[in-house]
Design an enzyme around this catalytic site. Structure first.
Site, mmCIF file in Angstrom:
data_model
loop_
_atom_site.group_PDB
_atom_site.id
_atom_site.type_symbol
_atom_site.label_atom_id
_atom_site.label_comp_id
_atom_site.label_asym_id
_atom_site.label_seq_id
_atom_site.Cartn_x
_atom_site.Cartn_y
_atom_site.Cartn_z
ATOM 1 N N THR A 116 0.827 -1.205 0.000
ATOM 2 C CA THR A 116 0.000 0.000 0.000
ATOM 3 C C THR A 116 0.867 1.263 0.000
ATOM 4 O O THR A 116 1.950 1.282 0.600
ATOM 5 C CB THR A 116 -0.898 0.019 1.256
ATOM 6 O OG1 THR A 116 -1.449 1.320 1.425
ATOM 7 C CG2 THR A 116 -0.128 -0.323 2.520
ATOM 8 N N TYR A 140 -1.916 -0.454 10.426
ATOM 9 C CA TYR A 140 -2.185 -1.136 9.153
ATOM 10 C C TYR A 140 -0.974 -0.974 8.215
ATOM 11 O O TYR A 140 -0.419 -1.963 7.706
ATOM 12 C CB TYR A 140 -3.462 -0.573 8.498
ATOM 13 C CG TYR A 140 -3.551 -0.904 7.034
ATOM 14 C CD1 TYR A 140 -3.662 -2.225 6.614
ATOM 15 C CD2 TYR A 140 -3.471 0.100 6.060
ATOM 16 C CE1 TYR A 140 -3.698 -2.539 5.259
ATOM 17 C CE2 TYR A 140 -3.508 -0.206 4.717
ATOM 18 C CZ TYR A 140 -3.624 -1.523 4.319
ATOM 19 O OH TYR A 140 -3.648 -1.817 2.979
#
Ligand code: UDP
Length: 322
Positions: A116, A140
């Site tokens: 990501t 995350y």
């Protein structure tokens, strides 16, 4: 055969459709905690298995002739990761470690990882290139960076070759409307905006209009899910004859929250009620990819733009199958 973890989830399921349509054999491994069995391509093999369960995972790998792994299975809500980091580090990091150990055990040497752009945190230079330093600002993103670091070390020690793909804002749906995005709760802007056009929400809350951007709302780089799928296919091919690497995947164009809402109004012909609220914690003002490396090295060219992203997502949200 390609093993796809998280192949019942949003991004994984679109990749599986793409690979099967290109004539590949695919095994989906998913625990169906957040994925949907209906999203798994009917021609894919399916094993309900939690990557946290190392013995089951090893058994699954014993039963199939796996040549490469594409790893999507993960929790992916920033806010949830801040509230419950142990859940994120366990599921994402420990689960991935199990998968890497199983890959080494089975001598599988090609691995594509779903990473990501949030590993960059608040970037110093925008558009963001792969040279930007990684400074995750939530568990995350931290969990994804930890997995990238494990991959680097497994590559050095055991020869497990990998490509890590750092996505910007994955969006849109299968253009034929067969599968799409279905999260509960839904935190992402495009589904929320489209649900508002379909009368499923009263209004859209715009999280802040006092950012240093052209209209004060946050700018993101929305990348169509089928363009992402294509990049994964190219990454697998790349690993046939090249060493490990990391690529950003975005269009290189940014759109603000208000631009996106205006585009959705035009495409759907519906008026969207908005309410400006405070900023959402942890939202950088602008996240736009420098995608030169993926274009030059993988030959990847995104085909979709914001309009076709919204059109495909609208088709899905007007008639979701799950
Ligand atoms: N956003 C918003 N209202 C919403 C959901 C999102 O204004 O109900 C904004 C959010 O602050 C961000 C952009 O839309 O600037 C994209 O958010 P999303 O959650 O879709 O993706 P993210 O960029 O967080 O990965």
């Amino acid at each position: 055969m390609i093993l796809v973890t998280g192949g019942a989830g949003y991004i994984g399921s679109h990749f599986v459709y793409d690979m099967i349509e290109r004539g590949n054999e695919v095994l989906v491994v998913d625990n169906l905690d957040r994925g949907h069995l209906e999203a798994v391509h009917p021609d894919a093999k399916f094993e309900e298995c939690d990557i946290l369960d190392f013995e089951s995972l090893k058994n699954v790998l014993q039963n199939y002739n796996i040549e490469s792994i594409v790893h999507f299975a993960a929790f992916a809500y920033v806010g949830e990761s801040v509230e419950d980091p142990k859940m994120y580090y366990t599921n994402n990091v420990v689960g991935s470690l199990n998968l890497l150990k199983a890959a080494v055990f089975k001598k599988i040497s090609k691995f594509v990882f779903s990473s990501t752009c949030s590993v960059y945190g608040n970037p110093i230079t925008v558009p963001i290139s792969e040279a930007e330093s990684t400074k995750p600002i939530n568990p995350y993103a931290q969990s994804k960076l930890m997995i990238e670091n494990m991959l680097r070390d497994f590559n050095t020690a055991y020869g497990l070759k990998y490509v890590a793909l750092r996505y910007f804002n994955a969006a849109g749906a299968d253009v034929m409307g067969r599968i799409g995005e279905s999260h509960d709760p839904e935190p992402h802007l495009i589904p929320i905006v489209l649900q508002a056009t379909l009368g499923k929400r009263e209004k859209v809350y715009v999280f802040g209009n006092d950012y240093d951007t052209k209209d004060g709302t946050c700018i993101r780089d929305y990348i169509h899910i089928q363009d992402l799928a294509d990049a994964h296919a190219r990454a697998l091919e790349y690993l046939e004859s090249n060493d490990s690497d990391i690529f950003n995947l975005g269009t290189g164009d940014g759109n603000s929250v208000l631009e996106l809402i205006n585009a959705a109004e035009k495409i759907t012909g519906e008026k969207i009620n908005i309410e400006i609220t405070g900023r959402r914690a942890g939202d950088p003002a602008v996240l736009v990819a420098d995608n030169k490396k993926a274009k030059d090295v993988l030959g990847w060219v995104p085909k979709h733009n914001l309009n076709s992203i919204i059109e495909s997502a609208y088709k899905w949200h007007a008639d979701p199958k799950f």
